[in-house]
Design a protein around this motif. Structure first.
Motif, short mmCIF file in Angstrom:
data_model
loop_
_atom_site.label_atom_id
_atom_site.label_comp_id
_atom_site.label_asym_id
_atom_site.label_seq_id
_atom_site.Cartn_x
_atom_site.Cartn_y
_atom_site.Cartn_z
N LEU A 173 -23.80 21.70 -16.98
CA LEU A 173 -25.01 22.44 -16.62
C LEU A 173 -25.80 21.74 -15.53
CD1 LEU A 173 -26.35 23.73 -20.06
CD2 LEU A 173 -25.34 25.08 -18.21
N VAL A 174 -25.96 20.43 -15.64
CA VAL A 174 -26.70 19.68 -14.63
C VAL A 174 -26.03 19.80 -13.27
CG1 VAL A 174 -27.32 17.35 -13.88
CG2 VAL A 174 -27.77 18.05 -16.22
N TRP A 175 -24.70 19.66 -13.25
CA TRP A 175 -23.96 19.82 -11.99
C TRP A 175 -24.14 21.23 -11.44
CZ3 TRP A 175 -20.11 23.41 -11.19
CH2 TRP A 175 -19.44 23.32 -9.95
N THR A 176 -24.00 22.23 -12.30
CA THR A 176 -24.06 23.62 -11.87
C THR A 176 -25.41 23.99 -11.29
OG1 THR A 176 -22.46 24.26 -13.58
CG2 THR A 176 -23.80 26.02 -12.62
N ILE A 177 -26.47 23.65 -12.00
CA ILE A 177 -27.81 24.02 -11.57
C ILE A 177 -28.16 23.35 -10.25
CG2 ILE A 177 -30.27 23.83 -12.15
CD1 ILE A 177 -29.39 24.13 -15.11
N ARG A 178 -27.80 22.08 -10.10
CA ARG A 178 -28.12 21.36 -8.87
C ARG A 178 -27.35 21.93 -7.67
NH1 ARG A 178 -26.57 19.12 -4.28
NH2 ARG A 178 -24.58 18.70 -5.33
N LEU A 179 -26.02 22.03 -7.80
CA LEU A 179 -25.21 22.49 -6.69
C LEU A 179 -25.42 23.97 -6.42
CD1 LEU A 179 -23.12 21.84 -4.53
CD2 LEU A 179 -21.33 22.29 -6.23
N GLY A 180 -25.45 24.78 -7.47
CA GLY A 180 -25.63 26.21 -7.29
C GLY A 180 -26.96 26.54 -6.64
N GLY A 181 -28.03 25.87 -7.08
CA GLY A 181 -29.33 26.10 -6.48
C GLY A 181 -29.36 25.70 -5.02
N PHE A 182 -28.73 24.58 -4.71
CA PHE A 182 -28.70 24.11 -3.33
C PHE A 182 -27.93 25.08 -2.43
CE2 PHE A 182 -26.16 21.88 -0.09
CZ PHE A 182 -27.18 21.43 0.74
N LEU A 183 -26.76 25.53 -2.89
CA LEU A 183 -25.94 26.43 -2.07
C LEU A 183 -26.63 27.78 -1.86
CD1 LEU A 183 -22.38 25.71 -3.54
CD2 LEU A 183 -23.33 24.90 -1.37
#
Length: 259
Positions: free
Chosen positions: A66-76
């Motif tokens: 979840l931490v990886w997803t939220i960070r990368l997804g939000g950035f992209l």
């Protein structure tokens, strides 16, 4: 296995609904966002609705995803909104079949990324509730370092490109002085470490073959959809410059002192 089938069916169903909407609207702006929301859905669906997913190990694994997803997804998603589009899809989105393939491949990528963790989440509490080991300590520590590397690399490159003084320049500062693609290095290591921590609970030899999942991601990045397109754009833009050729000769592509 019932949980696994349900989750993987959901992955592709979400991508195909996203493809239909994107085709009708003729936009790729929510491609990465859909992928990120799929990760979030699968993790929450597993943790909240699976009675067997109760151990600290299963929850920590889910937290990492979840931490990886939220960070990368939000950035992209922020980046594609700011830039007005994603150049990867300039040609593809005009052909509904190629666009469908791209959305389907995202489903394959999501499934491969999550499969080792899903194997962990399917375990009963007795199997999953193991004492914290050196392997756990190593895996989650390196995962955190890789996550930080990817996050810092993305932020540094974004700020570099936003600076008008850097127009038509390539980034060679911060973590980008370590290797030419530090964000991809972080991404590859992240999924290998999640396989390593999940493998603590594997009980049959064939389960260890799930190491092919992060390997599949690494192959995509190194040989297909990650580094090659960027390298091609770099050569088209700066390949004629001696300074760029010198930069290529001095910086390792992905792994310091190796490759």
């Amino acid at each position: 296995m019932m949980l696994l089938r349900q989750l993987l069916t959901s992955v592709f169903a979400i991508q195909w609904v996203g493809w239909l909407a994107a085709s009708l609207l003729r936009t790729e702006k929510f491609y990465d966002l859909t992928g990120s929301l799929t990760f979030v859905y699968i993790v929450l669906r597993t943790i909240l609705y699976s009675r067997s997913c109760t151990s600290w190990r299963q929850k920590l694994q889910a937290g990492c995803v979840l931490v990886w997803t939220i960070r990368l997804g939000g950035f992209l998603f922020y980046r594609v909104l700011f830039e007005g589009g994603d150049r990867r899809f300039d040609e593809i989105k005009r052909n509904w079949i190629k666009f469908f393939v791209a959305w389907t491949l995202q489903g394959v990528w999501i499934s491969a990324s999550l499969y080792p963790s899903i194997r962990l989440w399917e375990k009963d509490e007795t199997t999953a509730q193991l004492a914290f080991s050196y392997q756990d300590g190593f895996g989650y520590s390196i995962w955190l370092l890789a996550w930080l590397l990817e996050a810092v690399a993305d932020i540094q490159k974004y700020r570099f490109k936003r600076n008008p003084a850097n127009k038509d320049k390539w980034i060679d500062e911060g973590v980008w002085r370590i290797v030419r693609h530090p964000n991809y290095l972080g991404e590859i290591v992240i999924w290998y470490m999640l396989w390593l921590t999940a493998s603590q609970t594997f009980t049959s030899p064939w389960e260890y073959l799930t190491v092919l999942c992060p390997t599949f991601n690494a192959v995509l990045i190194i040989f297909i959809s990650g580094i090659p397109p960027q390298a091609k754009r770099g050569m088209e833009k700066w390949g004629h410059l001696p300074e760029y050729q010198e930069y290529l000769s001095k910086r390792y592509k992905l792994i310091p002192f190796v490759f």
